[in-house]
Scaffold this active site. Structure first.
Site: not given
Ligand code: SF4
Length: 352
Positions: A63, A146, A164, A216, A223, A226, A232
């Site tokens: 880390e 952190y 972070d 992200c 997205c 994701c 989101c």
């Molecule tokens: S859906 Fe939202 S959290 Fe996921 S990558 Fe896209 S902007 Fe980032």
């Protein structure tokens, strides 16, 4: 800014409020978000050496190395550092030049000095046993919120959230906060604390960091891949703060060489012990070229927000100077060299 907030798993409704927007996730949403992230992390996590064990010392070293440094740059340094100092006791008994030599190339050398200092404290005052909670870890020199949260959650399963820059970006986008709204650490920290999985906080936190680092992304979030897309608020439609302007600095260095083969030596100078950057480290002398001279090559080297453009001259022969020393090329890897020096010496074939 970072923040550590205890998990509030029992809360029925999680409210992430901002100056101009309020986001609410029900308990079912939070449960599903945790499950989706953990499942995604299991499938997509990168195979990184510090993920192979729950050893708090190894997690701590990784880390600290990863702060402001890319994973690719850390991998080899991590392997060599752990081979030399496999335990906190081994690090505690090493000399500072030995530690800095193995840190050379990672930059931000204050991190290495503080890590070394803290290892001595663990070895001498805690009989080599790492503190087990984020609060106790923060008492060690150089350990911030952190790092303390990362070690406590990954190694000891404490349900504290790691925040972070990557995690902050993910949460701001999920909540629909602007960059200015997300700048309030308590707001982001509280949101992170309500989401962290109380059963698997280490995996959850690593999943969050991985999501920010690989999906992200700052400029073009992926997205479609994701796991949090259903929740989101922005899905990529998010104002990106302007990049900080990079400064350019032009300078010249010289590689003074004498001898050949295994007996070859290179002239190095040591930075002042009280220098604000890279104190006590060894580097190539600066050089004032005459108008008719041309450099052998030019290297670019970025340090924080400055792009250094360095003309490199290679010269043979005897030269003297205060605070400088002829160093055999066979001993260069044991010296605490600045990253630029290492880069140039590799380029001229003095180092592998
Ligand atoms: S859906 Fe939202 S959290 Fe996921 S990558 Fe896209 S902007 Fe980032």
């Amino acid at each position: 800014m970072t923040a550590v907030v205890k998990s509030a798993a029992k809360r029925q409704v999680v409210a992430a409020s901002a100056a101009s927007s309020t986001v609410q996730f029900g308990a079912d949403d939070v449960r599903e978000m945790r499950a989706a992230l953990l499942k995604w992390y299991e499938t997509h996590k990168r195979d990184l050496p510090w993920r192979a064990a729950r050893d708090p010392y190894r997690i701590w070293v990784s880390e600290v190395m990863l702060q402001q440094t890319r994973v690719a740059a850390v991998l080899e340094h991590y392997r060599l550092f752990l081979a030399a100092f496999p335990t906190v006791q081994a690090l505690a008994t090493a000399s500072e030049p030995e530690v800095l030599a193995l840190w050379s190339g990672l930059g931000y050398y204050r991190r290495a000095r503080m890590l070394h200092h803290a290892a001595k404290m663990v070895a001498e005052e805690l009989a080599g046993a790492m503190p087990r909670t984020a609060e106790e870890l923060r008492a060690l020199p150089g350990v911030g919120a952190y790092t303390a949260a990362a070690v406590a959650s990954i190694a000891f399963g404490e349900p504290v959230a790691v925040v972070d820059g990557n995690v902050e970006r993910v949460l701001a986008r999920v909540a629909g906060w602007s960059a200015a709204e997300a700048r309030f650490a308590t707001r982001v920290g509280r949101f992170a604390g309500t989401l962290v999985d109380p059963e698997r906080p280490g995996d959850f936190n690593q999943g969050m960091m991985e999501l920010g680092a690989t999906v992200c992304l700052p400029r073009a979030p992926l997205c479609l891949g994701c796991p949090w897309q259903p929740w989101c608020r922005t899905r990529g439609e998010h104002a990106v703060p302007a990049r900080r302007a990079q400064q350019r600095q032009h300078s010249a260095r010289v590689v003074w060489l004498r001898g050949t083969g295994m007996r070859q030596q290179v002239r190095l100078v040591q930075r002042a012990a009280d220098a604000s950057l890279m104190a006590g480290m060894w580097e190539l002398p600066s050089y004032e070229a005459k108008a008719a001279e041309s450099p052998e090559f030019t290297v670019r080297h970025a340090i924080t927000v400055t792009n250094h453009i360095v003309d490199v001259y290679v010269r043979n022969g005897a030269v003297r100077g205060p605070e400088s020393e002829w160093v055999p090329v066979s001993e260069l890897s044991q010296r605490a060299l600045t990253g630029l020096t290492r880069k140039v010496l590799r380029r001229v074939g003095c180092m592998p």
